[in-house]
Write a protein that holds these residues in place. Structure first.
Motif, short mmCIF file in Angstrom:
data_model
loop_
_atom_site.label_atom_id
_atom_site.label_comp_id
_atom_site.label_asym_id
_atom_site.label_seq_id
_atom_site.Cartn_x
_atom_site.Cartn_y
_atom_site.Cartn_z
N VAL A 181 0.81 -1.24 0.11
CA VAL A 181 0.06 -0.22 0.01
C VAL A 181 0.92 1.40 0.08
O VAL A 181 0.49 2.17 -0.55
N VAL A 182 2.05 1.41 0.70
CA VAL A 182 2.75 2.37 0.90
C VAL A 182 3.49 2.49 -0.55
O VAL A 182 3.85 3.79 -1.02
N ALA A 183 4.03 1.49 -1.02
CA ALA A 183 4.61 1.65 -2.34
C ALA A 183 3.76 2.30 -3.45
O ALA A 183 4.12 3.00 -4.14
N GLN A 184 2.43 1.65 -3.42
CA GLN A 184 1.41 2.29 -4.39
C GLN A 184 1.49 3.70 -4.00
O GLN A 184 1.10 4.67 -5.04
N ALA A 185 1.31 4.23 -2.71
CA ALA A 185 1.12 5.68 -2.43
C ALA A 185 2.15 6.36 -3.08
O ALA A 185 2.18 7.51 -3.37
N VAL A 186 3.42 5.86 -2.67
CA VAL A 186 4.66 6.71 -3.25
C VAL A 186 4.58 6.72 -4.69
O VAL A 186 5.00 7.98 -5.25
N TRP A 187 4.29 5.69 -5.35
CA TRP A 187 4.20 5.84 -6.93
C TRP A 187 3.44 6.68 -7.29
O TRP A 187 3.70 7.62 -8.27
N GLY A 188 1.98 6.88 -7.00
CA GLY A 188 1.17 7.57 -7.20
C GLY A 188 1.30 9.23 -6.77
O GLY A 188 1.30 10.06 -7.91
N MET A 189 1.84 9.24 -5.69
CA MET A 189 2.27 10.68 -5.20
C MET A 189 3.37 11.19 -5.97
O MET A 189 3.43 12.26 -6.49
N ALA A 190 4.39 10.37 -6.32
CA ALA A 190 5.52 10.61 -7.03
C ALA A 190 5.14 11.31 -8.68
O ALA A 190 5.60 12.27 -9.06
#
Length: 408
Positions: A136-145
């Motif tokens: 979930v955090v990897a998805q958040a980092v990817w999308g926010m970046a």
């Protein structure tokens, strides 16, 4: 174009509802809104703009822009403002309570049952939930970046934020990263689309806005002093959650590193319990900030249990709502300033770096202990980002897989 005063004047002919109507509408949303803040905003639009017609598309878009600009939980702030618009102050409280309580109660039940998770099944479940947190955090980092650091300037600010957070670990590093990111934005991030203006329709007097902003800053700076002087664990707990809620730019997942610094490093909550609760929070509807209810309940220093959950829940939401009330009378005039926009672009880029640092430590280092763990985390990431699987289904799959791996 409307002036900032006109922009916050309610049309006298606009329909108004009761707090009970607002509560019923948001209780439905609180029970069914899975998928995180962006999905929540879509649910709000379908239910409250398209179907119930509480406001028009332009007003809703303007409100979303304001809440994404401010620190705090954007979807809850939008809900609070829509409740204020429809039912006044009681409507605002009803909207927050109805949208928040379902997930808070579910996480409170999980907190009370977590102690029963012993043996291979319990250990496997907890480990599976920690792997969920990685995906979930990897998805958040990817999308926010992609959204907040899409160019060389903002990507560089994000990288600098990682280095700043790594060196002075804890809240000081995170606050420094956001401040330095904002200052760098003034220099590097002046290019961007001009904001639209003139759609807000809230009768919030300027004196009320100023009082809300004054209270926000008084609590932010005085709570640490008062809690230390009185040696009060309850005040220290309120202060920690309030400070975390004050610094969440860019999305609910950013609360993870802020809360980790506030409750894990002092030893109030174990790292395993922290990540397991964060994983469980992905499986419930409603705002991610209800993770605070779980953390307040599993605290080892008192107050914990229901009292701790209530303190954490109120403290983490309060700063975002104070900032929202404070911004409403001044929003149109403020966001028209190019320097304000540039500073926020830099601060948001820094947030990407803060969350990226948290992805490594504590999320990755605590959960990925074998090649099988890595494969499960990668599977969850692909399901979330490519297949667009509902988060609750990914939680169920990885939690069951964690049990299976532990039994094998």
């Amino acid at each position: 174009m409307k002036s900032s005063t006109e922009a916050v004047t309610v049309d006298e002919a606009a329909p108004r509802g009761s707090a009970g109507e607002v509560f019923r509408a948001f209780l439905k949303l609180g029970l069914t809104s899975f998928g995180g803040p962006i999905a929540h905003l879509g649910y709000f639009r379908d239910e409250l703009v398209t179907r119930r017609k509480w406001t028009d598309e332009a007003g809703y878009a303007d409100l979303v822009a304001l809440c994404q600009f401010l620190p705090g939980p954007a979807s809850s702030q939008v809900g609070f403002a829509l409740g204020l618009l429809r039912g006044g102050p009681l409507g605002a409280f009803a909207a927050w309570a109805a949208f928040t309580l379902p997930s808070a109660l579910l996480l409170l039940l999980f907190a009370f049952g977590a102690a029963a998770f012993e043996g291979p099944l319990g250990a496997g479940l907890i480990h599976g939930l920690k792997i969920v947190a990685v995906a979930v955090v990897a998805q958040a980092v990817w999308g926010m970046a992609r959204a907040l650091a899409p160019d060389r300037e903002r990507a560089s600010i994000a990288l600098a934020a990682v280095l700043i957070v790594i060196l002075p670990a804890g809240p000081i590093g995170q606050i420094s990263a956001i401040v330095i990111g904002g200052l760098a934005g003034l220099w590097l991030c002046r290019r961007g689309p001009a904001p639209t203006t003139g759609h807000l329709t809230f009768a919030v007097p300027k004196r009320v806005g100023i009082a809300a902003l004054a209270l926000f800053f008084l609590l932010l700076f005085l709570l640490p002093v008062i809690s230390a002087a009185l040696s009060s664990q309850g005040l220290a707990l309120f202060d920690s959650f309030y400070r975390a809620g004050s610094l969440v730019f860019g999305g609910g997942h950013v609360v993870l590193p802020l809360l980790e610094a506030e409750v894990v490093r002092p030893g109030w909550v174990s790292e395993d319990a922290f990540l397991a609760g964060y994983g469980a929070a992905q499986a419930v509807p409603g705002p991610l900030f209800t993770f605070a209810a779980y953390l307040g309940a599993v605290m080892r220093p008192e107050p914990d249990g229901i009292a701790g959950a209530a303190i954490g829940l109120v403290a983490i939401f309060l700063p975002g709502f104070l900032l929202l009330i404070g911004a409403l009378p001044f929003w149109d005039a403020f966001r028209a300033r190019p320097l304000a926009q540039a500073a926020m672009r830099g601060a948001n880029a820094a947030v990407v770096g803060i969350l990226g640092a948290a992805l490594y430590d504590p999320v990755w280092t605590s959960a990925i202990l074998s090649p099988y763990d890595f494969a499960l985390a990668l599977t969850g990431f692909v399901l979330l980002t490519v297949w667009r699987a509902p988060p609750w289904s990914v939680v169920a799959l990885l939690a069951a897989s964690g049990i299976g791996l532990n039994l094998l």
